[in-house]
Design an enzyme around this catalytic site. Structure first.
Site, mmCIF file in Angstrom:
data_model
loop_
_atom_site.group_PDB
_atom_site.id
_atom_site.type_symbol
_atom_site.label_atom_id
_atom_site.label_comp_id
_atom_site.label_asym_id
_atom_site.label_seq_id
_atom_site.Cartn_x
_atom_site.Cartn_y
_atom_site.Cartn_z
ATOM 1 N N ARG A 103 89.830 152.632 -20.530
ATOM 2 C CA ARG A 103 88.710 152.535 -19.583
ATOM 3 C C ARG A 103 88.490 153.847 -18.841
ATOM 4 N NH1 ARG A 103 87.370 147.071 -19.195
ATOM 5 N NH2 ARG A 103 89.057 145.557 -19.291
ATOM 6 N N LYS A 116 74.286 146.619 -28.666
ATOM 7 C CA LYS A 116 74.583 146.585 -30.114
ATOM 8 C C LYS A 116 73.714 145.491 -30.716
ATOM 9 C CE LYS A 116 79.532 146.960 -30.117
ATOM 10 N NZ LYS A 116 80.802 146.348 -30.560
ATOM 11 N N VAL A 142 83.537 150.340 -29.439
ATOM 12 C CA VAL A 142 83.564 151.546 -28.603
ATOM 13 C C VAL A 142 84.448 151.354 -27.371
ATOM 14 C CG1 VAL A 142 81.343 152.432 -29.388
ATOM 15 C CG2 VAL A 142 81.408 150.862 -27.433
ATOM 16 N N ASP A 167 87.038 148.847 -22.751
ATOM 17 C CA ASP A 167 88.442 148.860 -23.145
ATOM 18 C C ASP A 167 88.678 148.379 -24.563
ATOM 19 O OD1 ASP A 167 87.688 146.122 -22.514
ATOM 20 O OD2 ASP A 167 89.823 145.651 -22.694
ATOM 21 N N GLU A 221 75.603 145.186 -16.798
ATOM 22 C CA GLU A 221 76.635 144.908 -17.810
ATOM 23 C C GLU A 221 76.968 146.206 -18.549
ATOM 24 O OE1 GLU A 221 79.049 143.503 -18.960
ATOM 25 O OE2 GLU A 221 78.567 141.813 -20.270
ATOM 26 N N ASP A 222 78.168 146.274 -19.102
ATOM 27 C CA ASP A 222 78.540 147.470 -19.860
ATOM 28 C C ASP A 222 77.955 147.459 -21.269
ATOM 29 O OD1 ASP A 222 80.180 145.357 -20.641
ATOM 30 O OD2 ASP A 222 82.048 146.480 -20.542
ATOM 31 N N ASP A 230 76.689 142.567 -26.906
ATOM 32 C CA ASP A 230 77.138 142.547 -28.300
ATOM 33 C C ASP A 230 76.529 141.313 -28.973
ATOM 34 O OD1 ASP A 230 78.623 143.099 -30.591
ATOM 35 O OD2 ASP A 230 80.461 142.244 -29.796
HETATM 36 P P1 IMP Z 1 79.003 139.483 -25.949
HETATM 37 O O1 IMP Z 1 79.182 138.205 -25.180
HETATM 38 O O2 IMP Z 1 79.405 139.337 -27.376
HETATM 39 O O3 IMP Z 1 77.622 140.084 -25.809
HETATM 40 O O4 IMP Z 1 80.067 140.478 -25.420
HETATM 41 C C1 IMP Z 1 79.933 141.221 -24.337
HETATM 42 C C2 IMP Z 1 81.294 141.655 -23.848
HETATM 43 O O5 IMP Z 1 82.203 141.951 -24.921
HETATM 44 C C3 IMP Z 1 81.128 142.930 -23.098
HETATM 45 O O6 IMP Z 1 80.966 142.670 -21.734
HETATM 46 C C4 IMP Z 1 82.404 143.692 -23.389
HETATM 47 O O7 IMP Z 1 83.357 143.379 -22.404
HETATM 48 C C5 IMP Z 1 82.876 143.169 -24.721
HETATM 49 N N1 IMP Z 1 82.552 144.094 -25.826
HETATM 50 C C6 IMP Z 1 81.619 143.946 -26.794
HETATM 51 N N2 IMP Z 1 81.602 144.974 -27.652
HETATM 52 C C7 IMP Z 1 82.542 145.834 -27.205
HETATM 53 C C8 IMP Z 1 82.987 147.123 -27.651
HETATM 54 O O8 IMP Z 1 82.516 147.729 -28.645
HETATM 55 N N3 IMP Z 1 83.983 147.701 -26.918
HETATM 56 C C9 IMP Z 1 84.522 147.105 -25.815
HETATM 57 N N4 IMP Z 1 84.139 145.917 -25.357
HETATM 58 C C10 IMP Z 1 83.156 145.278 -26.046
HETATM 59 MG MG MG Z 2 82.000 143.305 -20.164
#
Ligand code: IMP
Ligand code: MG
Length: 179
Positions: free
Chosen positions: A167, A133, A155, A161, A101-102, A105
């Site tokens: 990207r 994060k 970020v 993105d 995963e990138d 969050d």
């Molecule tokens: P989560 O489900 O909240 O953990 O979100 C994960 C997804 O949200 C990641 O795969 C990213 O695509 C997107 N995401 C979360 N934070 C950022 C950020 O700071 N920049 C860009 N994409 C983010």
């Molecule tokens: Mg993602």
């Protein structure tokens, strides 16, 4: 230097050199752990495509690569919904899976995808994320490996993105959310 077409880039947080150094370390650990085993790298699109390309080429043992397309974000705010837009089209029960995963969050995306993939009985499952994060987590999800922990900033770059843009930047930068 930052091109003036990219006015919303506040500052570079992680350079491409730093990213490549950490990927080499993590790829070496993955190589050791999975040598001689059937290894499937599963990436979560779209943000992971750059990281996956570098990671898979630094792992020195054969692997296969597959992708899922999962959406959970709109602009800079996390939505509560995790939408599996494109699932894997293969059986994973004969593979050791590394989910790539990138960024983690809130943790909602990986919590959901991790549970879905585990229910398909892979030989093993580990999660590697480029960025973490931890301050935004809404559950207890923990990646097995995170290359960089970052503060609560939005970020962009290196695959990540803002509304499908930025990207292509080779580094990770802070996005300027002020108008
Ligand atoms: P989560 O489900 O909240 O953990 O979100 C994960 C997804 O949200 C990641 O795969 C990213 O695509 C997107 N995401 C979360 N934070 C950022 C950020 O700071 N920049 C860009 N994409 C983010
Ligand atoms: Mg993602």
């Amino acid at each position: 230097m930052i091109n003036s077409d990219y006015k919303k880039i506040k500052r570079v947080l992680i350079t491409n050199d730093e990213i490549q150094r950490r990927i080499s370390e993590v790829a070496a650990a993955i190589t050791e752990e999975y040598r001689g085993k059937p290894l499937l790298l599963v990436g979560i699109l779209s943000g992971v495509f750059v990281f996956m390309a570098d990671l898979c080429r630094k792992i020195q043992t054969p692997s296969e690569v597959a992708f899922m397309y999962v959406k959970s974000y709109c602009g800079t705010k996390s939505t509560a919904m995790v939408d599996i837009v494109m699932d894997l089209n293969r059986d994973i029960s004969n593979y050791h899976v590394v989910l790539v995963e990138d960024i983690v969050d809130t943790g909602r995306t990986l919590h959901e995808v991790d549970a879905i993939l585990r229910s398909r009985n892979p030989l093993s499952l580990k999660v590697v994320t480029l960025l973490d994060k931890p301050s935004k987590r809404v559950n207890d999800f923990q990646p097995d490996i995170s290359l960089f922990k970052i503060p609560d900033l939005f970020v962009i770059g290196y695959g990540l993105d803002f509304n499908e843009k930025y990207r292509e930047l080779p580094y990770i930068a802070e996005y300027d959310e002020s108008i």
